[in-house]
Motif scaffolding. Structure first.
Motif, PDB file in Angstrom:
ATOM      1  N   THR A 226       3.384  -2.824  -4.169  1.00 16.81           N
ATOM      2  CA  THR A 226       3.471  -1.701  -3.249  1.00 16.81           C
ATOM      3  C   THR A 226       4.891  -1.149  -3.249  1.00 16.81           C
ATOM      4  N   LYS A 234       2.114   4.695   3.897  1.00 18.30           N
ATOM      5  CA  LYS A 234       2.412   3.597   2.989  1.00 18.30           C
ATOM      6  C   LYS A 234       1.096   3.035   2.462  1.00 18.30           C
ATOM      7  N   VAL A 235       1.150   2.371   1.335  1.00 16.58           N
ATOM      8  CA  VAL A 235      -0.056   1.847   0.694  1.00 16.58           C
ATOM      9  C   VAL A 235      -0.710   0.816   1.602  1.00 16.58           C
ATOM     10  N   TYR A 246      -4.168   4.791   2.212  1.00 11.16           N
ATOM     11  CA  TYR A 246      -2.804   4.947   2.698  1.00 11.16           C
ATOM     12  C   TYR A 246      -2.843   4.969   4.224  1.00 11.16           C
TER      13      TYR A 246
END
Length: 623
Positions: A226, A234-235, A246
């Motif tokens: 990541t 963010k992932v 996400y």
């Protein structure tokens, strides 16, 4: 068939902002005044104290999930698969949506043709010679681990992308010399003399990576680690080749900036991957994902009659598209000897019956594309006026005479599917090029049989190729439809290992330096470039420079029209079709601004849409 407006788009500068002229607005560059934004040709629409863009809802609620199949790709991304979270290099298949995890120096305003405002940088100061840009960073900017985003991170990111980024990034950073951090708050970006004037805007749009994060990791390798970002998302969860999610960063430092207010409203944005378009449609009908822009006219006309549409759980809308449509067509690989004669390429244009295809397969939903600047005022029409002739005259004798007359327009057929007059014209062109018939087969001048392979990665395209291939067979050309998986397709296209392939290039409202990867001689030999046809034409190279060097929008338009005449005279493609709308369908738990921002790529989703909890509850009750 679909208009590949977003799904197969390889936009002129996709993932970047394309521009042909540049100045800081309002005219403050000479005295070095710090400015809150940058614009091309005209003054900025928004003042320094603006609160949000006009096209967003600043009171949009946060929450909910937005899910979609991939519909825009950039650099190494695929529509059908992913195996890496590094989308900025050539290796691997990059994940869709990864750009949402990064901040950039500035952010684009989608209701202006070419303007950017402060994001991670709060201001910019430009030297009198326009070769040095000093960006001042926002002190509140942070990476997701809480570490400070500094000028050192910006300098590292820009220098790394120039050295190790995807070839398309490297091409567009040709005139970028270096970035240096003077301190944590100040980064100085230097450009080469005579630079293309859109390069500063491109630089300001690139992702900012963490220098500390990459101190122990190679940048130029594909990875499923990541990435450490600083953007609104963010992932989250993911499964290779199937989906990636996400998660919205709840305490994100940039949420209340004017460029972000009213945007990035969903708690979760999810991309679902399918290998087959028909299977993907069935996934939408069963609510496996929630939003779909429809690119297939047949599906839009005949298949949106499932129960959820009839009872109102799925909503359909047709939203306007005011951006230049760009160039969609079959691109002919002129690197191969059999396609070097323009008469051969013109014969291939005459063999395609657009009118029959549009009527029979696409429900008359499209108009014919004639230009790479379709749906804009940059399309050449009629005889060239004096201003265009002034640009074209230096190439008289080097370009076809038609450049100085009416621009080439694809023929209009009788709609029968096998227009005899058009096929006779195609046969004559082939004969004139030395491609004669022997034993019922069309032969190349070297005595080999004339064969064509259409390289495709989407099975739903077969109906549009079938009649075309049949017409080519009538001319004695043995044409075949070659379906390969997404990974093999991208590898072959990047290596220019194909005869003809079908793509769409979206165009900026202000074309500039980003035209080079699509049309320049240098790009013709650059692996991974978008110059699929292998165009290596000195006149086109020179006209690209005229476009880049335009001092105002009028000069830009004239230069684009002159370019258009030379490009169309080259017969580098078989033009297909376009439309100026976005047909979208979605499960009725969203809301959105009344219409997309004029220059937005797509319909502004998911960035400017939002979750409606009341609609979602009603939808849940209607199960």
């Amino acid at each position: 068939m679909a208009l590949f407006s977003r799904r197969h788009a390889l936009g002129l500068g996709i993932g970047a902002l394309s521009a042909a002229g540049f100045r800081v607005a309002p005219a403050a560059a000479d005295n070095g005044t710090e400015m809150h934004g940058m614009s091309v040709f005209d003054d900025l629409k928004y003042p320094a104290d603006f609160q949000q863009f006009d096209y967003v809802n600043p009171k949009a609620p946060k929450g909910g999930t937005f899910s979609v199949i991939p519909w825009v790709r950039a650099y190494n991304q695929s529509y059908y698969t992913f195996n890496s979270f590094n989308s900025y290099i050539l290796k691997g298949e990059g994940a869709q949506g990864i750009d949402m995890t990064f901040a950039s120096l500035m952010s684009r305003a989608n209701d202006e043709p070419d303007a950017m405002y402060g994001f991670a940088a709060k201001s910019v100061q430009v030297s009198p010679d326009k070769l040095t840009y000093r960006f001042t960073m926002r002190p509140e900017a942070r990476f997701h681990d809480g570490s400070k985003l500094t000028a050192q991170d910006v300098a590292f990111s820009l220098n790394t992308l120039k050295d190790k980024g995807h070839p398309l990034i490297q091409v567009q950073l040709r005139d970028f010399v270096k970035a240096e951090a003077l301190d944590d708050a100040t980064v100085v970006v230097t450009f080469a003399a005579g630079r293309a004037r859109d390069v500063p805007l491109y630089v300001a749009s690139l992702p900012i990576f963490s220098k500390a994060y990459y101190a122990t990791r190679p940048f130029d390798e594909s990875t499923l680690d990541t990435p450490l970002g600083s953007g609104p998302y963010k992932v989250g969860r993911f499964e290779i080749n199937r989906y990636v999610e996400y998660q919205r960063v709840k305490d994100w430092w940039g949420a209340d900036l004017p460029v972000n207010r009213g945007s990035y409203n969903f708690d979760t944005v999810r991309y679902e991957y399918y290998r087959d378009r028909d299977v993907a449609f069935e996934g939408f009908t069963s609510k496996s994902y929630l939003f779909r822009e429809e690119f297939t006219a047949r599906v839009w006309a005949t298949r949106y009659d499932f129960p959820a549409v009839k009872d109102g759980r799925v909503k359909r809308e047709t939203l306007p598209d005011e951006t230049p449509s760009g160039a969609q067509g079959w691109f002919i690989n002129t690197r191969r000897d059999k396609f070097k004669d323009p008469r051969v390429r013109e014969a291939l244009i005459y063999a395609f019956d657009f009118e029959w295809t549009n009527k029979t397969i696409m429900y008359d939903a499209y108009a014919r594309t004639v230009s790479p600047f379709q749906n804009s005022d940059m399309v050449a029409n009629g005889l060239p006026p004096p201003e265009e002739l002034a640009l074209l005259e230096p190439f008289r004798g080097q370009v076809p005479d038609e450049v100085f007359g009416l621009p080439f327009v694809p023929p209009v057929s009788d709609g029968s599917g096998q227009d005899r007059a058009q096929l006779r014209k195609a046969a004559q062109l082939l004969n004139d090029a030395g491609c004669t018939i022997k034993d019922g087969k069309r032969m190349l001048p070297n005595g080999e049989a004339f064969t064509i392979e259409f390289l495709v990665d989407e099975p739903s395209l077969q109906p549009h190729h079938g009649p075309y291939i049949k017409n080519l067979g009538t001319l004695g050309i043995a044409a075949t439809f070659r379906l390969v998986d997404a990974v093999q397709y991208r590898a072959r296209v990047e290596d220019f290992d194909f005869d003809i392939t079908m793509q769409r290039f979206s165009s900026s409202a202000t074309p500039g330096d980003s035209m080079r990867p699509f049309f320049s001689s240098h790009a013709a030999t650059t692996k991974g470039s978008y110059n699929l046809a292998g165009i290596a034409n000195p006149a086109i190279d020179a006209l690209i420079e005229k476009i880049i060097g335009a001092n105002n929008r009028h000069e830009l338009t004239i230069a684009c029209r002159a370019f258009d005449r030379v490009f169309r005279a080259g017969r580098y493609w078989v033009p297909q079709w376009y439309r100026n709308t976005h047909p979208v369908a979605y499960w009725d738990q969203f809301d959105h601004p009344p219409k997309p921002a004029k220059y937005a790529s797509g319909v502004g989703a998911p960035e400017n849409w939002w979750y409606d909890a009341a609609k979602a509850a009603k939808l849940e009750q209607a199960k």
